[in-house]
Design an enzyme around this catalytic site. Structure first.
Site, PDB file in Angstrom:
ATOM      1  N   ARG A  11      63.484 -64.067  91.906  1.00 25.70           N
ATOM      2  CA  ARG A  11      62.407 -63.705  90.989  1.00 25.70           C
ATOM      3  C   ARG A  11      62.917 -62.633  90.024  1.00 25.70           C
ATOM      4  O   ARG A  11      63.925 -61.970  90.278  1.00 25.70           O
ATOM      5  CB  ARG A  11      61.189 -63.185  91.762  1.00 25.70           C
ATOM      6  CG  ARG A  11      60.475 -64.251  92.571  1.00 25.70           C
ATOM      7  CD  ARG A  11      59.416 -63.629  93.481  1.00 25.70           C
ATOM      8  NE  ARG A  11      58.445 -62.866  92.732  1.00 25.70           N
ATOM      9  CZ  ARG A  11      57.660 -61.916  93.262  1.00 25.70           C
ATOM     10  NH1 ARG A  11      57.749 -61.615  94.543  1.00 25.70           N
ATOM     11  NH2 ARG A  11      56.793 -61.268  92.521  1.00 25.70           N
ATOM     12  N   SER A  13      61.268 -59.823  89.022  1.00 20.23           N
ATOM     13  CA  SER A  13      60.711 -58.479  89.149  1.00 20.23           C
ATOM     14  C   SER A  13      61.804 -57.465  89.491  1.00 20.23           C
ATOM     15  O   SER A  13      62.872 -57.812  90.006  1.00 20.23           O
ATOM     16  CB  SER A  13      59.633 -58.446  90.233  1.00 20.23           C
ATOM     17  OG  SER A  13      60.219 -58.550  91.522  1.00 20.23           O
ATOM     18  N   LYS A  81      57.856 -62.077 103.860  1.00 20.75           N
ATOM     19  CA  LYS A  81      56.396 -62.146 104.024  1.00 20.75           C
ATOM     20  C   LYS A  81      55.738 -63.085 103.018  1.00 20.75           C
ATOM     21  O   LYS A  81      54.587 -63.486 103.206  1.00 20.75           O
ATOM     22  CB  LYS A  81      55.775 -60.752 103.942  1.00 20.75           C
ATOM     23  CG  LYS A  81      55.844 -60.065 102.597  1.00 20.75           C
ATOM     24  CD  LYS A  81      55.263 -58.663 102.693  1.00 20.75           C
ATOM     25  CE  LYS A  81      55.395 -57.888 101.394  1.00 20.75           C
ATOM     26  NZ  LYS A  81      54.535 -58.389 100.320  1.00 20.75           N
ATOM     27  N   ASP A  82      56.468 -63.467 101.954  1.00 19.59           N
ATOM     28  CA  ASP A  82      55.918 -64.411 100.976  1.00 19.59           C
ATOM     29  C   ASP A  82      56.123 -65.868 101.373  1.00 19.59           C
ATOM     30  O   ASP A  82      55.550 -66.768 100.756  1.00 19.59           O
ATOM     31  CB  ASP A  82      56.575 -64.191  99.603  1.00 19.59           C
ATOM     32  CG  ASP A  82      56.226 -62.846  98.982  1.00 19.59           C
ATOM     33  OD1 ASP A  82      55.163 -62.296  99.317  1.00 19.59           O
ATOM     34  OD2 ASP A  82      57.034 -62.349  98.168  1.00 19.59           O
ATOM     35  N   THR A 125      44.690 -51.784  96.595  1.00 20.64           N
ATOM     36  CA  THR A 125      45.593 -52.709  97.282  1.00 20.64           C
ATOM     37  C   THR A 125      45.158 -54.133  96.994  1.00 20.64           C
ATOM     38  O   THR A 125      43.959 -54.407  96.869  1.00 20.64           O
ATOM     39  CB  THR A 125      45.621 -52.488  98.803  1.00 20.64           C
ATOM     40  OG1 THR A 125      46.386 -53.546  99.411  1.00 20.64           O
ATOM     41  CG2 THR A 125      44.220 -52.522  99.401  1.00 20.64           C
ATOM     42  N   ARG A 129      44.538 -57.813 104.245  1.00 22.40           N
ATOM     43  CA  ARG A 129      45.021 -57.217 105.502  1.00 22.40           C
ATOM     44  C   ARG A 129      44.944 -55.687 105.449  1.00 22.40           C
ATOM     45  O   ARG A 129      44.476 -55.039 106.380  1.00 22.40           O
ATOM     46  CB  ARG A 129      46.477 -57.647 105.747  1.00 22.40           C
ATOM     47  CG  ARG A 129      47.190 -56.862 106.842  1.00 22.40           C
ATOM     48  CD  ARG A 129      48.675 -57.182 106.862  1.00 22.40           C
ATOM     49  NE  ARG A 129      49.355 -56.781 105.643  1.00 22.40           N
ATOM     50  CZ  ARG A 129      49.775 -55.543 105.383  1.00 22.40           C
ATOM     51  NH1 ARG A 129      49.562 -54.573 106.250  1.00 22.40           N
ATOM     52  NH2 ARG A 129      50.398 -55.256 104.257  1.00 22.40           N
ATOM     53  N   ARG A 130      45.406 -55.122 104.343  1.00 17.96           N
ATOM     54  CA  ARG A 130      45.376 -53.659 104.207  1.00 17.96           C
ATOM     55  C   ARG A 130      43.942 -53.165 104.094  1.00 17.96           C
ATOM     56  O   ARG A 130      43.574 -52.150 104.684  1.00 17.96           O
ATOM     57  CB  ARG A 130      46.186 -53.234 102.981  1.00 17.96           C
ATOM     58  CG  ARG A 130      47.701 -53.386 103.181  1.00 17.96           C
ATOM     59  CD  ARG A 130      48.448 -53.112 101.888  1.00 17.96           C
ATOM     60  NE  ARG A 130      49.897 -53.103 102.095  1.00 17.96           N
ATOM     61  CZ  ARG A 130      50.779 -53.445 101.177  1.00 17.96           C
ATOM     62  NH1 ARG A 130      50.368 -53.860  99.983  1.00 17.96           N
ATOM     63  NH2 ARG A 130      52.065 -53.395 101.435  1.00 17.96           N
ATOM     64  N   ARG A 151      46.419 -55.929  91.376  1.00 17.15           N
ATOM     65  CA  ARG A 151      47.643 -56.730  91.329  1.00 17.15           C
ATOM     66  C   ARG A 151      48.643 -55.949  90.512  1.00 17.15           C
ATOM     67  O   ARG A 151      48.325 -54.961  89.878  1.00 17.15           O
ATOM     68  CB  ARG A 151      47.389 -58.080  90.637  1.00 17.15           C
ATOM     69  CG  ARG A 151      46.680 -59.131  91.446  1.00 17.15           C
ATOM     70  CD  ARG A 151      47.531 -59.897  92.439  1.00 17.15           C
ATOM     71  NE  ARG A 151      48.860 -60.278  92.007  1.00 17.15           N
ATOM     72  CZ  ARG A 151      49.170 -61.436  91.442  1.00 17.15           C
ATOM     73  NH1 ARG A 151      48.231 -62.337  91.208  1.00 17.15           N
ATOM     74  NH2 ARG A 151      50.411 -61.724  91.118  1.00 17.15           N
ATOM     75  N   GLY A 152      49.882 -56.467  90.470  1.00 20.43           N
ATOM     76  CA  GLY A 152      50.861 -55.859  89.584  1.00 20.43           C
ATOM     77  C   GLY A 152      52.093 -55.370  90.315  1.00 20.43           C
ATOM     78  O   GLY A 152      52.124 -55.293  91.539  1.00 20.43           O
ATOM     79  N   ASN A 153      53.119 -55.027  89.532  1.00 22.58           N
ATOM     80  CA  ASN A 153      54.360 -54.521  90.111  1.00 22.58           C
ATOM     81  C   ASN A 153      54.209 -53.050  90.515  1.00 22.58           C
ATOM     82  O   ASN A 153      53.135 -52.451  90.352  1.00 22.58           O
ATOM     83  CB  ASN A 153      55.529 -54.726  89.134  1.00 22.58           C
ATOM     84  CG  ASN A 153      55.308 -54.012  87.803  1.00 22.58           C
ATOM     85  OD1 ASN A 153      54.604 -53.006  87.730  1.00 22.58           O
ATOM     86  ND2 ASN A 153      55.903 -54.530  86.752  1.00 22.58           N
ATOM     87  N   ARG A 157      51.037 -50.447  89.731  1.00 24.46           N
ATOM     88  CA  ARG A 157      50.197 -49.932  90.815  1.00 24.46           C
ATOM     89  C   ARG A 157      50.216 -48.411  90.865  1.00 24.46           C
ATOM     90  O   ARG A 157      49.164 -47.775  90.963  1.00 24.46           O
ATOM     91  CB  ARG A 157      50.653 -50.523  92.151  1.00 24.46           C
ATOM     92  CG  ARG A 157      50.425 -52.029  92.224  1.00 24.46           C
ATOM     93  CD  ARG A 157      50.896 -52.627  93.537  1.00 24.46           C
ATOM     94  NE  ARG A 157      50.869 -54.082  93.477  1.00 24.46           N
ATOM     95  CZ  ARG A 157      50.455 -54.867  94.458  1.00 24.46           C
ATOM     96  NH1 ARG A 157      50.040 -54.349  95.588  1.00 24.46           N
ATOM     97  NH2 ARG A 157      50.455 -56.172  94.328  1.00 24.46           N
ATOM     98  N   CYS A 244      49.513 -66.484 103.613  1.00 23.43           N
ATOM     99  CA  CYS A 244      50.130 -65.175 103.369  1.00 23.43           C
ATOM    100  C   CYS A 244      49.116 -64.122 102.924  1.00 23.43           C
ATOM    101  O   CYS A 244      49.349 -62.925 103.078  1.00 23.43           O
ATOM    102  CB  CYS A 244      51.209 -65.297 102.289  1.00 23.43           C
ATOM    103  SG  CYS A 244      52.498 -66.493 102.669  1.00 23.43           S
TER     104      CYS A 244
END
Length: 319
Positions: A11, A13, A81-82, A125, A129-130, A151-153, A157, A244
């Site tokens: 990716r 990012s 995790k993805d 977040t 889950r969080r 959302r976002g990088n 955040r 996920c």
């Protein structure tokens, strides 16, 4: 193997490029071959919708896997995790390297810790889950917080906190470690407070199942303990039929006595995002020696969680 450059799909990012770059360097050392990064844009990178809304499962992975299947890249690096829990027959996880810190962290204004945030603090977040575990912890300890979906990088955040829109955001310690920004963390959240996502902190190195030479070479990066742990965690996720983006946390860790690894403990949690209802269980057993043993560890704990009503806490289950 020839000296032709190996093509590593990643990716675009900052985090993905950093972790892929680290893997590329190790692969160069192991194989003696040059490695070039091939940047690939995934649906999850361009969509601004919440992960829970677009499904979460595979949105950061599918484009990389397509490139592998078309022969456009030789191998790919994913945040484990993805990865969807179902593995395509044509592809193989050639290596799961040693795991980074699996914990979640807080980046808060005024260098505050989670428990020191003011009443009504807004915490950002994107992970149900969080949200579930933060709200459950706050409820149990008399804290007053509001979880806000974002959302976002990393820059986006943390920017919410810098700009004063939010009091804190939750991120993964592993990502901040890999991009050299762990000094911005104001609080490390114990796994006793928040269990991470299944596979959090681990990477997956994937290639074509028929490329035996490359599989053998990449195998040098594999850590059997990390692989056993994340296999158990992902088995639990699969047995819960959850994607996920479901509010599922899981962590398998090793119980060590002096110099010796004794057992593996697997913990799992499912909860409603408001934190009002939670199912949290754990199991301990011998360290799995095979994929099937690790898979059984997760499946059996999931069965117990389902018996205690876990399915009803996840909203729409993934099929």
């Amino acid at each position: 193997m020839s000296e032709k450059a190996l093509r590593l799909g990643t990716r675009r990012s900052t985090l993905a490029m950093a972790q892929s770059g680290q893997v590329a360097e190790t692969v160069r050392e192991v194989t003696g071959r040059p490695v070039e990064l091939v940047e690939i844009t995934t649906y999850g990178d361009v969509s601004r919708e919440a992960l829970a809304r677009i499904g979460g499962t595979g949105v950061f992975v599918t484009a990389l896997r397509d490139a592998l299947l078309k022969g456009e890249v030789d191998f790919a690096v994913h945040s484990l995790k993805d990865l969807p829990t179902a593995q395509p027959e044509e592809l193989v996880l050639a290596a799961v390297p040693v795991r980074e810190d699996p914990r979640d962290v807080i980046v808060a204004r005024d260098a505050l810790k989670f428990t020191d945030l003011p009443r009504g603090a807004r915490i950002g977040t994107g992970a149900p889950r969080r949200m579930a575990q933060l709200n459950a912890y706050a409820r149990a300890h008399g804290l007053d917080i509001e979880t806000v979906p974002i959302r976002g990088n990393v820059d986006t955040r943390i920017g919410y906190v810098r700009d004063g829109e939010l009091d804190a955001v939750v991120l993964a310690a592993a990502g901040l470690n890999r991009i050299g920004r762990v000094d911005e963390v104001t609080d490390f959240l114990s796994v006793d407070t928040i269990l991470p996502a299944p596979g959090q902190g681990a990477l997956a190195i994937e290639c074509a199942a028929d490329n035996a030479d490359l599989i053998a070479a990449l195998g040098a990066l594999d850590d059997p303990y990390t692989r056993a742990a994340v296999t158990a965690e992902r088995s639990l996720l699969a047995a819960l039929e959850a994607g996920c983006s479901a509010p599922v946390g899981a962590l398998a860790d090793l119980l060590v006595d002096g110099q010796f690894v004794k057992e593996m403990r697997l913990r799992g949690v499912v909860g409603t995002t408001d934190g009002t209802r939670m199912v949290q269980l754990s199991t301990t057993g011998p360290v799995p020696q095979t994929h099937d043993q690790a898979w059984a560890l997760g499946r059996d704990l999931a069965t117990e969680m389902l018996a205690q009503g876990a399915a009803g806490l996840m909203g729409e289950r993934a099929h």
